[in-house]
Design a protein around this motif. Structure first.
Motif, PDB file in Angstrom:
ATOM      1  N   ARG B  17       0.698  -0.990   0.148  1.00  0.00           N
ATOM      2  CA  ARG B  17      -0.059   0.035   0.007  1.00  0.00           C
ATOM      3  C   ARG B  17       1.006   1.388  -0.045  1.00  0.00           C
ATOM      4  NH1 ARG B  17      -3.051  -3.131   3.939  1.00  0.00           N
ATOM      5  NH2 ARG B  17      -2.046  -2.389   5.535  1.00  0.00           N
ATOM      6  N   LEU B  18       2.091   1.185   0.065  1.00  0.00           N
ATOM      7  CA  LEU B  18       3.037   2.282   0.443  1.00  0.00           C
ATOM      8  C   LEU B  18       3.293   3.069  -1.008  1.00  0.00           C
ATOM      9  CD1 LEU B  18       4.672   3.462   2.688  1.00  0.00           C
ATOM     10  CD2 LEU B  18       6.514   1.977   1.874  1.00  0.00           C
ATOM     11  N   ASP B  19       3.079   4.323  -0.975  1.00  0.00           N
ATOM     12  CA  ASP B  19       3.224   5.174  -2.053  1.00  0.00           C
ATOM     13  C   ASP B  19       4.704   4.602  -2.819  1.00  0.00           C
ATOM     14  OD1 ASP B  19       2.587   8.106  -2.870  1.00  0.00           O
ATOM     15  OD2 ASP B  19       4.222   7.325  -3.712  1.00  0.00           O
ATOM     16  N   PRO B  20       4.720   4.510  -4.215  1.00  0.00           N
ATOM     17  CA  PRO B  20       5.846   4.044  -4.975  1.00  0.00           C
ATOM     18  C   PRO B  20       6.958   4.873  -4.842  1.00  0.00           C
ATOM     19  CG  PRO B  20       4.049   4.347  -6.460  1.00  0.00           C
ATOM     20  CD  PRO B  20       3.331   4.482  -4.947  1.00  0.00           C
ATOM     21  N   ARG B  21       6.650   5.943  -4.571  1.00  0.00           N
ATOM     22  CA  ARG B  21       7.899   7.070  -4.748  1.00  0.00           C
ATOM     23  C   ARG B  21       8.773   6.790  -3.277  1.00  0.00           C
ATOM     24  NH1 ARG B  21       4.286  12.302  -5.562  1.00  0.00           N
ATOM     25  NH2 ARG B  21       2.759  11.012  -4.551  1.00  0.00           N
ATOM     26  N   VAL B  22       7.855   6.543  -2.241  1.00  0.00           N
ATOM     27  CA  VAL B  22       8.596   6.396  -0.998  1.00  0.00           C
ATOM     28  C   VAL B  22       9.495   4.998  -1.068  1.00  0.00           C
ATOM     29  CG1 VAL B  22       8.160   5.795   1.429  1.00  0.00           C
ATOM     30  CG2 VAL B  22       6.986   7.326   0.303  1.00  0.00           C
ATOM     31  N   LYS B  23       8.878   4.022  -1.838  1.00  0.00           N
ATOM     32  CA  LYS B  23       9.688   2.848  -1.793  1.00  0.00           C
ATOM     33  C   LYS B  23      11.070   3.233  -2.745  1.00  0.00           C
ATOM     34  CE  LYS B  23       5.833   0.286  -2.562  1.00  0.00           C
ATOM     35  NZ  LYS B  23       4.967  -0.728  -2.981  1.00  0.00           N
ATOM     36  N   LEU B  24      10.795   3.822  -3.854  1.00  0.00           N
ATOM     37  CA  LEU B  24      12.031   3.851  -4.645  1.00  0.00           C
ATOM     38  C   LEU B  24      13.310   4.967  -3.922  1.00  0.00           C
ATOM     39  CD1 LEU B  24      10.766   5.387  -8.324  1.00  0.00           C
ATOM     40  CD2 LEU B  24      12.621   3.659  -7.871  1.00  0.00           C
ATOM     41  N   LEU B  25      12.607   5.822  -3.057  1.00  0.00           N
ATOM     42  CA  LEU B  25      13.731   6.392  -2.346  1.00  0.00           C
ATOM     43  C   LEU B  25      14.481   5.583  -1.122  1.00  0.00           C
ATOM     44  CD1 LEU B  25      14.503   9.475  -1.707  1.00  0.00           C
ATOM     45  CD2 LEU B  25      12.973   9.480   0.192  1.00  0.00           C
ATOM     46  N   ALA B  26      13.340   4.771  -0.902  1.00  0.00           N
ATOM     47  CA  ALA B  26      14.031   3.859   0.229  1.00  0.00           C
ATOM     48  C   ALA B  26      15.127   2.681  -0.289  1.00  0.00           C
ATOM     49  CB  ALA B  26      12.825   2.948   0.801  1.00  0.00           C
ATOM     50  N   VAL B  27      14.840   2.545  -1.650  1.00  0.00           N
ATOM     51  CA  VAL B  27      15.811   1.677  -2.278  1.00  0.00           C
ATOM     52  C   VAL B  27      17.222   2.434  -2.222  1.00  0.00           C
ATOM     53  CG1 VAL B  27      16.624   0.600  -4.429  1.00  0.00           C
ATOM     54  CG2 VAL B  27      14.204   0.247  -3.630  1.00  0.00           C
ATOM     55  N   VAL B  28      17.154   3.540  -2.726  1.00  0.00           N
ATOM     56  CA  VAL B  28      18.199   4.420  -3.002  1.00  0.00           C
ATOM     57  C   VAL B  28      18.841   4.879  -1.693  1.00  0.00           C
ATOM     58  CG1 VAL B  28      19.108   6.714  -3.746  1.00  0.00           C
ATOM     59  CG2 VAL B  28      17.450   5.640  -5.009  1.00  0.00           C
ATOM     60  N   ARG B 137       4.089   5.433 -12.978  1.00  0.00           N
ATOM     61  CA  ARG B 137       3.362   6.540 -12.486  1.00  0.00           C
ATOM     62  C   ARG B 137       4.306   7.376 -11.501  1.00  0.00           C
ATOM     63  NH1 ARG B 137      -2.298   4.795 -11.283  1.00  0.00           N
ATOM     64  NH2 ARG B 137      -2.178   4.122 -13.499  1.00  0.00           N
ATOM     65  N   ALA B 138       4.852   6.603 -10.502  1.00  0.00           N
ATOM     66  CA  ALA B 138       5.827   7.053  -9.835  1.00  0.00           C
ATOM     67  C   ALA B 138       6.849   7.955 -10.445  1.00  0.00           C
ATOM     68  CB  ALA B 138       6.479   6.215  -8.889  1.00  0.00           C
ATOM     69  N   LEU B 139       7.528   7.369 -11.458  1.00  0.00           N
ATOM     70  CA  LEU B 139       8.608   7.930 -12.344  1.00  0.00           C
ATOM     71  C   LEU B 139       7.914   9.420 -12.854  1.00  0.00           C
ATOM     72  CD1 LEU B 139      10.407   4.924 -13.841  1.00  0.00           C
ATOM     73  CD2 LEU B 139      11.150   6.421 -12.177  1.00  0.00           C
ATOM     74  N   VAL B 140       6.642   9.379 -13.427  1.00  0.00           N
ATOM     75  CA  VAL B 140       5.916  10.225 -14.049  1.00  0.00           C
ATOM     76  C   VAL B 140       5.946  11.516 -13.085  1.00  0.00           C
ATOM     77  CG1 VAL B 140       4.060  11.241 -15.166  1.00  0.00           C
ATOM     78  CG2 VAL B 140       5.161   9.272 -16.081  1.00  0.00           C
ATOM     79  N   LYS B 141       5.564  10.889 -11.694  1.00  0.00           N
ATOM     80  CA  LYS B 141       5.416  12.044 -10.606  1.00  0.00           C
ATOM     81  C   LYS B 141       6.715  12.961 -10.071  1.00  0.00           C
ATOM     82  CE  LYS B 141       0.930  12.164  -9.233  1.00  0.00           C
ATOM     83  NZ  LYS B 141       0.082  13.288  -8.493  1.00  0.00           N
TER      84      LYS B 141
END
Lengths: 190, 262
Positions: B17-28, B137-141
């Motif tokens: 359910r987490l926002d994909p942007r947060v997950k991308l940032l978490a990976v980095v 969608r996260a990448l576009v955002k």
């Protein structure tokens, strides 16, 4: 009919990177890039050549990068090669390589597309493009594995022979593909 | 084909359910953290934390096993190759011919292997819990132009289709006596040309149709587009964001401001 439209795809100058006034990439370019990215990724995933010494490590994704670069120019080579290969890395579970792949294969497509199409694509230009593009790719992977991902010098060096073989085979197959596809769709690549 | 085409599986956990942007940032950020940490113990703790998250993501056993097999193979390779190229340090464990295997080098190899394990597994959190649609969608955002996002979305949609095309053309050519697993590796790859040419021609025709479709649906008529399902940051997303930033920030502060050996 189909050939006419293909010619437009090739002749149309993608306005996005040249700083034109249009806000969008034309629909043909979007469709072409989308399809080329998908092709690169699916060929990377689906054509693993069974060859005992490398334990199925080998794939023909490289050929697709060279094909895009030689047929559609450096822009398609860079975008489709980089993004397509990185997407394949993500999908089959090599996510940690995805950023490196994006840069390495993108640079490879860019350089191969620039050099390979010199003088209208003479054989020597193709060969030079493959060598320079491949060198970019191998150097990027080596530096990233050694310094960034911290594999250690040993493991990074162990990758180089595989990469060289992959470039040699990918370059050969990519040139052949470009030749045959242009033959069966004569409007391409003019 | 080497594995699954999509690591994502539909579940209902907090990671899904987490926002994909947060997950991308978490990976980095977690990758940066793995780069900062230098002690084996803390890296093992970080790896355990990532594996715990994978368990909480309730990934299917088949996919998790497939993914970890690659990671473990890498880690073993690195542990074995590291001491061969790093011969510094005093306590020599044993010598093979001209090679001296030293104790600090073995430890450094193990550290590096665990670090690579962190780099590799942290991506699985993202890939196991985020659908491709959400990823685009996260990448576009995050600032990717939406026409390039559209190209990316199109490509994700066509990867399995072209995969099937390759498989069926492969079968068709095999039925016409094409040999794909005999001869030298150059010979074998050369034989793949007769599979790839029809695939590419088919794909380029698809691109043609696709361009007409885009045009007929008024692609590019408006300068911004709307989505049926918008992604928005909720309160829980902000909490997760804070936690992720703290996970990087606290060890980084401890190391670079207070000089703690970690």
């Amino acid at each position: 009919m189909a050939e006419d439209e293909q010619r437009d795809v090739v002749k149309e100058k993608p306005r996005i990177l040249s700083g034109g006034d249009s806000k969008f990439v034309s629909p043909r370019t979007v469709a072409l890039y989308g399809v080329l990215i998908a092709l690169t990724a699916s060929i990377t995933c689906f054509t693993v050549i069974p060859f005992p010494p490398t334990r199925g490590y080998f794939n023909l994704g490289e050929a697709m990068v060279f094909f895009s670069a030689f047929t559609f120019g450096w822009r398609a080579g860079a975008i489709c090669g980089g993004v397509g290969s990185a997407a394949a890395d993500l999908l089959i579970g090599f996510g940690m390589f995805a950023p490196t792949t994006l840069v390495a294969k993108g640079a490879e497509g860019l350089v191969a597309g620039t050099i390979g199409r010199l003088k209208g694509g003479k054989p020597w230009a193709y060969a030079l493009g493959i060598i320079c593009g491949g060198a970019c790719m191998i150097t990027t992977y080596f530096l990233s594995e050694w310094l960034l991902l911290d594999f250690g010098l040993g493991a990074a060096i162990a990758e180089i022979p595989t990469n060289i073989a992959q470039v040699a085979i990918g370059g050969t197959v990519g040139t052949l593909l470009s030749h045959y596809v242009k033959q069966s769709m004569p409007s391409l690549g003019k | 084909m080497t594995g699954f085409l999509d690591m994502y599986s539909e579940k209902d956990t907090f990671l899904h359910r987490l926002d994909p942007r947060v997950k991308l940032l978490a990976v980095v950020l977690i990758s940066v953290l793995a780069f900062i940490l230098a002690e084996l113990l803390y890296l093992v703790v970080l790896l355990c934390f990532i594996l715990l998250l994978l368990v909480l993501a309730r990934s299917s056993y088949g996919k998790a096993f497939f993914a970890l097999k690659f990671v473990i193979r890498f880690m073993i390779l690195i542990t074995m190759l590291w001491p061969l190229f790093d011969r510094s340090g005093t306590p020599i464990l044993f010598s093979v011919g001209p090679l001296d295997i030293t104790e600090p080098a073995v430890w450094r190899g193990a550290t590096s292997a665990v670090r690579v394990g962190c780099f590799a597994t942290v991506w699985y959190i993202l890939m196991f819990t985020t659908s491709q649609r959400d990823l685009v969608r996260a990448l576009v955002k995050l600032g990717l132009r939406f026409d390039y996002g559209l190209a990316l979305a199109i490509s994700f949609r066509f990867i399995p289709t072209f995969g099937l095309t390759i498989e069926s053309i492969k079968d068709a050519q095999r039925a016409r006596a094409l040999e794909l697993d005999k001869g030298s590796i150059l010979r074998r790859s050369r034989n793949y040309v007769s599979i790839l040419v029809p695939t590419i021609v088919y794909a380029l025709r698809t691109a043609d149709t696709l361009a007409l479709t885009l045009q007929s649906r008024a692609y590019g008529a408006f300068s911004s587009r709307t989505y049926l399902r918008e992604i928005r940051m909720r309160a829980s997303d902000y909490i997760a964001l804070t936690v992720v930033v703290l996970i990087l920030l606290l060890p980084a502060l401890a190391k670079y401001i207070y000089g703690v050996q970690i």
